[in-house]
Design a protein around this motif. Sequence first.
Motif, PDB file in Angstrom:
ATOM      1  N   LEU A   1       0.848  -1.192   0.000  1.00 32.19           N
ATOM      2  CA  LEU A   1       0.000   0.000   0.000  1.00 32.19           C
ATOM      3  C   LEU A   1       0.880   1.236   0.000  1.00 32.19           C
ATOM      4  CD1 LEU A   1      -2.774   1.391   0.290  1.00 32.19           C
ATOM      5  CD2 LEU A   1      -2.563   1.084   2.770  1.00 32.19           C
ATOM      6  N   GLY A   2       0.936   1.931  -1.130  1.00 32.48           N
ATOM      7  CA  GLY A   2       1.727   3.144  -1.225  1.00 32.48           C
ATOM      8  C   GLY A   2       1.014   4.297  -0.529  1.00 32.48           C
ATOM      9  N   ALA A   3       1.719   5.027   0.313  1.00 32.25           N
ATOM     10  CA  ALA A   3       1.126   6.136   1.060  1.00 32.25           C
ATOM     11  C   ALA A   3       2.033   7.354   1.002  1.00 32.25           C
ATOM     12  CB  ALA A   3       0.898   5.728   2.515  1.00 32.25           C
ATOM     13  N   PRO A   4       1.456   8.551   0.931  1.00 32.71           N
ATOM     14  CA  PRO A   4       2.265   9.773   0.951  1.00 32.71           C
ATOM     15  C   PRO A   4       3.055   9.892   2.250  1.00 32.71           C
ATOM     16  CG  PRO A   4      -0.012  10.252   0.313  1.00 32.71           C
ATOM     17  CD  PRO A   4       0.023   8.840   0.814  1.00 32.71           C
ATOM     18  N   THR A   5       4.064  10.707   2.213  1.00 34.76           N
ATOM     19  CA  THR A   5       4.865  10.953   3.418  1.00 34.76           C
ATOM     20  C   THR A   5       4.462  12.256   4.099  1.00 34.76           C
ATOM     21  OG1 THR A   5       6.572  12.028   2.077  1.00 34.76           O
ATOM     22  CG2 THR A   5       6.834   9.672   2.511  1.00 34.76           C
ATOM     23  N   ASN A   6       3.376  12.885   3.623  1.00 35.69           N
ATOM     24  CA  ASN A   6       2.935  14.162   4.187  1.00 35.69           C
ATOM     25  C   ASN A   6       1.835  14.007   5.235  1.00 35.69           C
ATOM     26  OD1 ASN A   6       0.737  13.453   2.659  1.00 35.69           O
ATOM     27  ND2 ASN A   6       0.827  15.198   1.268  1.00 35.69           N
ATOM     28  N   GLY A   7       1.536  12.746   5.624  1.00 33.29           N
ATOM     29  CA  GLY A   7       0.523  12.505   6.644  1.00 33.29           C
ATOM     30  C   GLY A   7      -0.850  12.166   6.111  1.00 33.29           C
ATOM     31  N   TYR A   8      -1.038  12.228   4.790  1.00 31.36           N
ATOM     32  CA  TYR A   8      -2.344  11.913   4.198  1.00 31.36           C
ATOM     33  C   TYR A   8      -2.589  10.403   4.292  1.00 31.36           C
ATOM     34  CZ  TYR A   8      -6.097  11.648   0.691  1.00 31.36           C
ATOM     35  OH  TYR A   8      -7.273  11.410   0.041  1.00 31.36           O
ATOM     36  N   PHE A   9      -3.557  10.009   5.114  1.00 30.55           N
ATOM     37  CA  PHE A   9      -3.852   8.587   5.309  1.00 30.55           C
ATOM     38  C   PHE A   9      -5.277   8.459   5.856  1.00 30.55           C
ATOM     39  CE2 PHE A   9      -2.883   4.294   7.192  1.00 30.55           C
ATOM     40  CZ  PHE A   9      -2.342   3.714   6.047  1.00 30.55           C
ATOM     41  N   PRO A  10      -6.271   9.002   5.126  1.00 32.90           N
ATOM     42  CA  PRO A  10      -7.642   9.027   5.643  1.00 32.90           C
ATOM     43  C   PRO A  10      -8.313   7.659   5.612  1.00 32.90           C
ATOM     44  CG  PRO A  10      -7.577   9.946   3.440  1.00 32.90           C
ATOM     45  CD  PRO A  10      -6.154   9.683   3.824  1.00 32.90           C
ATOM     46  N   ASP A  11      -9.248   7.487   6.535  1.00 27.69           N
ATOM     47  CA  ASP A  11      -9.977   6.227   6.649  1.00 27.69           C
ATOM     48  C   ASP A  11     -10.574   5.763   5.321  1.00 27.69           C
ATOM     49  OD1 ASP A  11      -9.489   5.901   9.327  1.00 27.69           O
ATOM     50  OD2 ASP A  11     -11.525   6.331   9.993  1.00 27.69           O
ATOM     51  N   GLY A  12     -11.296   6.662   4.649  1.00 22.70           N
ATOM     52  CA  GLY A  12     -11.998   6.266   3.432  1.00 22.70           C
ATOM     53  C   GLY A  12     -11.065   5.831   2.318  1.00 22.70           C
ATOM     54  N   ALA A  13      -9.936   6.531   2.179  1.00 21.94           N
ATOM     55  CA  ALA A  13      -8.975   6.173   1.136  1.00 21.94           C
ATOM     56  C   ALA A  13      -8.314   4.835   1.446  1.00 21.94           C
ATOM     57  CB  ALA A  13      -7.918   7.267   0.996  1.00 21.94           C
ATOM     58  N   VAL A  14      -8.012   4.592   2.719  1.00 23.19           N
ATOM     59  CA  VAL A  14      -7.427   3.305   3.102  1.00 23.19           C
ATOM     60  C   VAL A  14      -8.431   2.184   2.857  1.00 23.19           C
ATOM     61  CG1 VAL A  14      -6.509   1.929   5.011  1.00 23.19           C
ATOM     62  CG2 VAL A  14      -5.849   4.341   4.771  1.00 23.19           C
ATOM     63  N   ARG A  15      -9.679   2.400   3.269  1.00 22.89           N
ATOM     64  CA  ARG A  15     -10.679   1.352   3.023  1.00 22.89           C
ATOM     65  C   ARG A  15     -10.803   1.052   1.533  1.00 22.89           C
ATOM     66  NH1 ARG A  15     -14.765  -0.883   6.143  1.00 22.89           N
ATOM     67  NH2 ARG A  15     -14.759   0.844   7.643  1.00 22.89           N
TER      68      ARG A  15
END
Length: 239
Positions: A58-72
């Motif tokens: 799971l690629g994720a930004p390094t700026n803190g963007y990690f919202p519930d809906g996007a992860v789901r």
Amino acid sequence: MQPEYLDRLSQSVQHFVREVEAASGVPIGVVPTPELNGGGPFRQGNLDVVVRARQVLLGAPTNGYFPDGAVRHEVLHVKRCHIDGVPQLVLADSVVPWDQAVSDMLAGLDNAIEHLVIVPEELRLHPERRDHWEAQMQEICDDLPNIPEEHVKLAICMHWTFLRQVLPDSLHIPTMGTFAAQKGMFDTARSFADQLLSRLASKEEILCLLFDTFPEIGRARAGLDYINSVTGTRHRPIP
């Protein structure tokens, strides 16, 4: 999923992640990816996922963007492949040498098909994500005049189907409908959406319709990957 990422999620999404990892037999590894920092329609970042038989990244930004809906959303992609047994549309094994452009095109098409099932579930559980998808459609509508003529029919049919299924009351429906009518494809798009949505329970039937309607995609260039953490990847031709 690593605890430092899991702990940033709501209890509901944490439970979903653990459930999918347990049922699939594959841990979801988060990969910090600076290139994702400016993605998404609001340029706040976006996530992506690579789903393989024995690895999920799971690629994720390094700026803190990690919202519930996007992860789901991304974990729903994992569930579809690993638990529901839905195949991925990929480049056929018979295509030698590797054609990256065709592979990317098929991956994009696969993503668009999957979104017809995944995004409604995402919005049901995370209605705040509506703004994200409306903004995505705004970008798509703004870019409609730039679609190469040879791709216009496919684009109109897929975008109209998405709006019908996912955002049926969107303010972008008149824009898409007007563009389709200008191209003489409004009735074609409505008929295609009816046919595709009636096959939504079967990815294989959707793809049969897609390749029958748009033979220019190239049935022989595409295949299906069924993935499983125990048996690995089985590659099959398009039915």
